[in-house]
Scaffold this motif. Sequence first.
Motif, short mmCIF file in Angstrom:
data_model
loop_
_atom_site.label_atom_id
_atom_site.label_comp_id
_atom_site.label_asym_id
_atom_site.label_seq_id
_atom_site.Cartn_x
_atom_site.Cartn_y
_atom_site.Cartn_z
N ALA A 54 -41.06 22.72 -48.62
CA ALA A 54 -40.11 22.84 -49.00
C ALA A 54 -40.42 23.08 -50.17
CB ALA A 54 -39.49 22.30 -48.66
N ASN A 55 -40.36 24.16 -51.21
CA ASN A 55 -40.24 24.26 -52.43
C ASN A 55 -39.17 25.00 -53.54
OD1 ASN A 55 -43.04 23.30 -53.23
ND2 ASN A 55 -44.34 25.60 -52.00
N ARG A 56 -38.63 24.62 -54.71
CA ARG A 56 -37.82 24.75 -54.85
C ARG A 56 -38.65 25.98 -55.87
NH1 ARG A 56 -32.73 21.05 -56.24
NH2 ARG A 56 -32.12 23.03 -57.24
N ASP A 57 -37.37 26.68 -56.65
CA ASP A 57 -37.99 27.26 -57.69
C ASP A 57 -38.40 28.90 -58.19
OD1 ASP A 57 -36.78 24.98 -59.24
OD2 ASP A 57 -38.90 23.97 -59.46
N SER A 58 -37.93 29.09 -57.16
CA SER A 58 -38.29 30.46 -57.20
C SER A 58 -39.89 30.68 -56.04
CB SER A 58 -38.19 31.34 -57.61
OG SER A 58 -36.76 31.74 -57.58
N GLN A 59 -40.41 29.97 -55.60
CA GLN A 59 -42.00 29.73 -54.95
C GLN A 59 -41.92 29.48 -54.31
OE1 GLN A 59 -43.49 25.62 -56.14
NE2 GLN A 59 -43.16 26.07 -58.70
N SER A 60 -42.60 30.38 -53.13
CA SER A 60 -43.92 30.20 -51.88
C SER A 60 -43.50 29.27 -51.22
CB SER A 60 -45.02 30.93 -51.20
OG SER A 60 -44.66 32.05 -52.39
N ASN A 61 -42.99 29.10 -49.78
CA ASN A 61 -43.37 27.40 -49.36
C ASN A 61 -44.75 28.29 -48.71
OD1 ASN A 61 -40.75 26.43 -49.95
ND2 ASN A 61 -39.79 28.26 -48.15
N TYR A 62 -44.95 26.79 -47.94
CA TYR A 62 -46.58 26.92 -47.30
C TYR A 62 -46.55 25.88 -46.33
CZ TYR A 62 -48.13 29.76 -51.07
OH TYR A 62 -48.46 30.68 -52.25
N ILE A 63 -47.76 26.13 -45.10
CA ILE A 63 -48.09 25.75 -43.92
C ILE A 63 -49.52 25.38 -44.59
CG2 ILE A 63 -48.93 24.70 -41.97
CD1 ILE A 63 -46.77 27.49 -41.78
N TYR A 64 -50.05 23.92 -45.09
CA TYR A 64 -51.99 23.47 -44.99
C TYR A 64 -51.79 22.82 -43.80
CZ TYR A 64 -50.83 24.54 -50.03
OH TYR A 64 -50.06 24.63 -51.61
N LEU A 65 -52.79 23.71 -43.59
CA LEU A 65 -53.74 23.18 -42.70
C LEU A 65 -54.32 22.27 -42.86
CD1 LEU A 65 -53.97 26.79 -40.43
CD2 LEU A 65 -52.10 24.94 -40.19
N ASN A 66 -54.61 21.54 -41.62
CA ASN A 66 -55.07 20.30 -42.16
C ASN A 66 -56.79 20.47 -41.08
OD1 ASN A 66 -56.62 17.07 -41.65
ND2 ASN A 66 -55.23 16.43 -41.38
N ASN A 67 -57.81 20.55 -41.99
CA ASN A 67 -59.38 20.78 -40.65
C ASN A 67 -59.99 19.89 -40.56
OD1 ASN A 67 -60.54 18.76 -42.90
ND2 ASN A 67 -61.79 20.99 -43.54
N SER A 68 -59.45 18.17 -39.88
CA SER A 68 -59.32 17.47 -40.22
C SER A 68 -59.96 16.39 -41.06
CB SER A 68 -60.39 17.81 -38.64
OG SER A 68 -61.96 17.52 -38.55
N MET A 69 -60.55 17.17 -41.59
CA MET A 69 -60.74 15.84 -42.55
C MET A 69 -60.06 15.39 -43.99
SD MET A 69 -64.95 16.69 -42.58
CE MET A 69 -65.41 15.77 -43.87
N LEU A 70 -58.64 15.72 -43.99
CA LEU A 70 -58.31 16.12 -44.80
C LEU A 70 -58.28 16.93 -46.27
CD1 LEU A 70 -56.82 12.40 -44.87
CD2 LEU A 70 -55.97 13.61 -43.89
N ASP A 71 -58.69 18.05 -45.52
CA ASP A 71 -58.98 19.01 -46.69
C ASP A 71 -57.71 19.96 -46.18
OD1 ASP A 71 -59.50 21.28 -47.83
OD2 ASP A 71 -62.02 21.53 -47.20
N PHE A 72 -57.21 20.22 -46.79
CA PHE A 72 -55.50 21.29 -46.95
C PHE A 72 -56.55 22.68 -47.79
CE2 PHE A 72 -54.14 17.08 -46.00
CZ PHE A 72 -54.13 16.94 -44.85
N SER A 73 -56.74 23.11 -47.93
CA SER A 73 -57.72 24.42 -48.49
C SER A 73 -56.92 25.38 -47.72
CB SER A 73 -58.62 24.01 -48.92
OG SER A 73 -59.43 24.55 -47.32
N LYS A 74 -56.93 25.47 -46.73
CA LYS A 74 -56.41 26.57 -46.08
C LYS A 74 -54.80 26.95 -45.65
CE LYS A 74 -56.91 29.27 -41.39
NZ LYS A 74 -57.25 29.90 -40.25
N LYS A 75 -53.77 27.90 -46.10
CA LYS A 75 -53.01 27.48 -45.69
C LYS A 75 -51.95 29.03 -45.61
CE LYS A 75 -51.89 28.92 -50.76
NZ LYS A 75 -51.34 28.18 -52.15
N ILE A 76 -50.80 28.87 -44.83
CA ILE A 76 -50.13 29.74 -44.17
C ILE A 76 -48.65 29.68 -45.37
CG2 ILE A 76 -48.83 31.00 -42.20
CD1 ILE A 76 -51.10 29.45 -40.65
N SER A 77 -48.74 31.21 -45.79
CA SER A 77 -47.08 31.22 -46.47
C SER A 77 -45.63 31.62 -45.47
CB SER A 77 -47.26 32.10 -47.61
OG SER A 77 -46.97 33.49 -46.77
N PHE A 78 -44.91 30.65 -45.73
CA PHE A 78 -43.25 31.83 -44.99
C PHE A 78 -42.20 31.92 -45.43
CE2 PHE A 78 -43.82 27.20 -44.93
CZ PHE A 78 -42.16 26.66 -44.60
N GLY A 79 -41.51 32.23 -45.23
CA GLY A 79 -39.77 32.36 -45.85
C GLY A 79 -40.43 34.02 -46.78
#
Length: 373
Positions: A210-235
């Motif tokens: 949950a991001n403030r200040d007029s920013q995109s909200n994101y889901i950061y997907l875990n690749n099983s190795m705590l690598d969250f480089s893939k993300k999905i925006s929502f909102g």
Amino acid sequence: MGTKTSVAAFVFVYAFHYGFTQEHEMLSNGRLILGTYEERTASVAAGDIDDDGDMDIIVANGRHWPGQNRIFINDGRGIFTVEMNLGNQRATTYAAELADLDNDGDLDIAVGNDMAPNYIYKNDGRGNFSMSSSFGIAYAPTRNLTLADLDQDGDIDILITNRGRANEICLNNGEGIFSTNMPFGNEKDSTIDVAIADMNNDGHLDLILANRDSQSNYIYLNNSMLDFSKKISFGTGSDNTRSVSVSDLNNDGLPDIVVANIEEPNVIYFGNNTAPYETSVIFDSSTSESYAVAVADLDLDNDLDIIIGNSDSPNTVFWNLGNGQNWTSSILSNEEFQTYDIITADLNNDGLIDIVEANSDAINRYYFNQKKK
């Protein structure tokens, strides 16, 4: 702040559901408060810290200025007749969360401070706490803590959300020591809250920001190795989101996202196997300053209801009419607090979920959930 009524005043909420004869009410009165303090409370947490079978409460105080964090002990009836200070140090505390951090069978406390060191308080098993090690960046603009076994190694890790600085994952070594620290999200994210859930059914825990200040909200997907480089925006891409929760609101077996927004409607984003979080419904069309969201089945009808904590407008319960698409609402009280956190727990062991408010510069109040006779 709005006009305050007497603490001794009774506050009732009635929720009527179409097709139902059962009726619930949320009741507060002058006894259902956490002390008589009006402090800069930022959050509350509930758990059985003294292993006596009832839910105790931790109150985090210190928005912008150092405050005393407090422990309230439940007498078994949902009345908090014993209060203790949490430690001797007063700091700018924004969050105090409960979990068994050292794997000894009792609940410890992680305390997150704004521009001051964060600390672990370890439980001796009887609800007495001693300050232990620090965690995270020593001086960061901490706004929230989320506790979960993120790397699935059998112990609880800590996620720190920092407004205007990189967020942090602090990994537990199994003994309540958090020496491994790694960033998540973008260092420019103005993150206020993060939820943790497996959003794509791959067995790994993902991060929902949950991001403030007029920013995109994101889901950061875990690749099983705590690598969250893939993300999905929502909102909308320019939201001011203050709080987020993940639950299945429409009973389709997929996780949905509930957001509390500042000065814009509050929204549910629905999970979908082909187009996740592109379908949404506005459950609260007001433009209140919503600071907190909690989700629970308050009326025991097998669907989840939503509780929204607002600043300078009444806190509100939104009752699910069965499919997550249609909602009715009722306010908790006419008082207009600055509610920075709102949680649910069964405080009086009656099988019904109660509500606790964290109110800044006002008394912290809780509400018993009752079936109307």
